[in-house]
Enzyme design. Structure first.
Site, PDB file in Angstrom:
ATOM      1  N   SER A 142      64.723   5.994 -38.418  1.00 58.79           N
ATOM      2  CA  SER A 142      64.123   4.920 -37.632  1.00 58.79           C
ATOM      3  C   SER A 142      65.220   3.937 -37.269  1.00 58.79           C
ATOM      4  O   SER A 142      66.282   3.913 -37.918  1.00 58.79           O
ATOM      5  CB  SER A 142      63.046   4.213 -38.464  1.00 58.79           C
ATOM      6  N   TYR A 155      60.695  -0.207 -46.582  1.00 59.03           N
ATOM      7  CA  TYR A 155      60.683   0.807 -45.529  1.00 59.03           C
ATOM      8  C   TYR A 155      62.091   1.017 -44.976  1.00 59.03           C
ATOM      9  O   TYR A 155      62.554   2.159 -44.833  1.00 59.03           O
ATOM     10  CB  TYR A 155      59.734   0.396 -44.404  1.00 59.03           C
TER      11      TYR A 155
END
Length: 244
Positions: A142, A155
């Site tokens: 990501s 995350y």
């Protein structure tokens, strides 16, 4: 199409979003796809759609947190098609919250799925690929694997880890190609399990920029279709309007 046709490609987290879009596009270009996820009703429909359109696909239930289950997933593909050419470790979760909220269960889930799930995929597929003399492992990271955002410390940590693991594998193996897929804001179900109210509001604004999962599917196709001596190490795909 010559470098895609008849390749056996495994996709985790394929019941929606990036995984589903990638499986459809790869199959449309001649790959034999094997899809896995926990929601088998969605996988059944996906495989039926691919077959209706003339493609080749199989599915099986998969929880990437379960190491034996991932090993069985890879074995199922190999038993069905005789080899494993590509594994796309795509499954991921993103229940964001501030660290002070102490949602430690969510922390554990992100670590288990986003990091251990990738490692379980590598552990299952790498020996098969090394033995057959070729292979390709793609891992979904990501933009959160490049920068840190408030409410996303854990995350981001998992996605930084996926980047490090991918680079380590690339350096260590002279047999297996490794590609890090790095999406920005994509219109998927990611984040549906957020329970912190302020984070839900923030994510809603971010998702206003989101582009379709097909954008990532095309990046996956590009990496896989390269000649065998070419290793596309990382592809970052963001919406035009996204600055970070």
């Amino acid at each position: 199409m010559s470098n895609i046709k008849d390749k056996v490609i495994l996709v985790t987290g394929a019941s929606s979003g990036i995984g589903e879009a990638s499986a459809r596009l790869l199959a449309a270009n001649g790959a034999k796809v094997v899809v896995g996820a926990r929601r088998t009703d969605r996988l059944e429909k996906l495989v039926a759609d691919i077959r209706r359109d003339g493609g080749t696909a199989e599915y099986t239930a998969l929880d990437v947190v379960d190491r034996q289950n991932v090993k069985d997933f890879v074995a199922f593909a190999k038993d069905t098609f005789g080899r494993v050419d590509v594994l796309f470790n795509n499954a991921g979760v993103m229940p964001l919250s501030p660290l002070a909220a102490l949602k430690v269960g969510d922390w554990d889930r992100m670590i288990d799925v986003n990091i251990k799930g990738v490692l379980n995929g590598i552990a299952a597929a790498l020996p098969v690929m090394e033995a057959q003399g070729s292979g390709h492992i793609l891992n979904t990271s990501s933009v959160a694997g490049h920068v840190v955002f408030p409410t996303s410390a854990v995350y981001c940590g998992t996605k930084f880890a996926v980047k490090a693991i991918s680079e380590g594998l690339r350096m260590e193996s002279k047999t297996v190609r490794v590609t890090l897929i790095t999406p920005g804001a994509i219109a998927t179900e990611l984040g549906h399990d957020i329970t912190d109210a302020s984070t839900i509001e923030m994510l809603g604004q971010f998702k206003g920029l989101a582009i379709a999962p097909d954008a990532i599917a095309r990046a996956v196709l590009y990496a896989v279709e390269q000649p065998p001596e070419v290793d596309v190490n990382e592809i970052v795909v963001r919406p035009l309007a996204q600055s970070l």
